[in-house]
Motif scaffolding. Sequence first.
Motif, PDB file in Angstrom:
ATOM      1  N   ARG A 110      39.594  -0.094 -21.225  1.00  0.00           N
ATOM      2  CA  ARG A 110      40.793  -0.361 -21.275  1.00  0.00           C
ATOM      3  C   ARG A 110      41.713   0.788 -21.167  1.00  0.00           C
ATOM      4  N   LYS A 114      43.789   3.797 -18.809  1.00  0.00           N
ATOM      5  CA  LYS A 114      45.399   4.320 -19.181  1.00  0.00           C
ATOM      6  C   LYS A 114      45.906   5.283 -19.769  1.00  0.00           C
ATOM      7  N   GLU A 118      48.421   7.546 -16.863  1.00  0.00           N
ATOM      8  CA  GLU A 118      50.034   7.596 -17.060  1.00  0.00           C
ATOM      9  C   GLU A 118      49.675   9.051 -18.523  1.00  0.00           C
ATOM     10  N   TYR A 169      44.513   4.182  -8.573  1.00  0.00           N
ATOM     11  CA  TYR A 169      46.177   3.876  -9.732  1.00  0.00           C
ATOM     12  C   TYR A 169      46.928   3.151  -8.751  1.00  0.00           C
TER      13      TYR A 169
END
Length: 170
Positions: A110, A114, A118, A169
Amino acid sequence: MIFQTERMYLREMSQTDFDSLCKILQDKDTMYAYEGAFNDNEVQEWLDRQISRYQKWNFGLWAVILKENDEMIGQCGLTMQPWKETEVLEIGYLFNRLYWHKGYAIETARACKKYAFETLKANKVCSIIRDTNIASQNVAIRNGMTIADTWIKHYRGIDMLHYRYVIQYS
């Protein structure tokens, strides 16, 4: 350190991680999806490949370090992988069998998702998993991924069905 989760931190691997990597890649039960354990040369090639990925892309499979004892318990990260006629950004994970079923793979996967969205500004990330590797498939599902397609990969003289789990995303 690349980033940290609640229980672990991820960093680039170096030659000093060879012995810890051997505990993972030379365990036949851990490496069942790869059709068997690696020898020392194959482990070194794996490590060298990660180091070259860091230099080329600034990412690769990273060492997963347990905060409580600073032990390398696995590897998780992002790699560019061939898929049919293209390359795809993949989240990969492989842990020392002593640390299975403790939630470490999903926690780091996870965090890698991210990071991909990001930091790398990726619009999609996947996990490519052999059809017989149910545990890794479950990690991908818990990471919000669904099967997009399949492909037969030829590895170690064997045709292996693989699923590509994908998340966009949002």
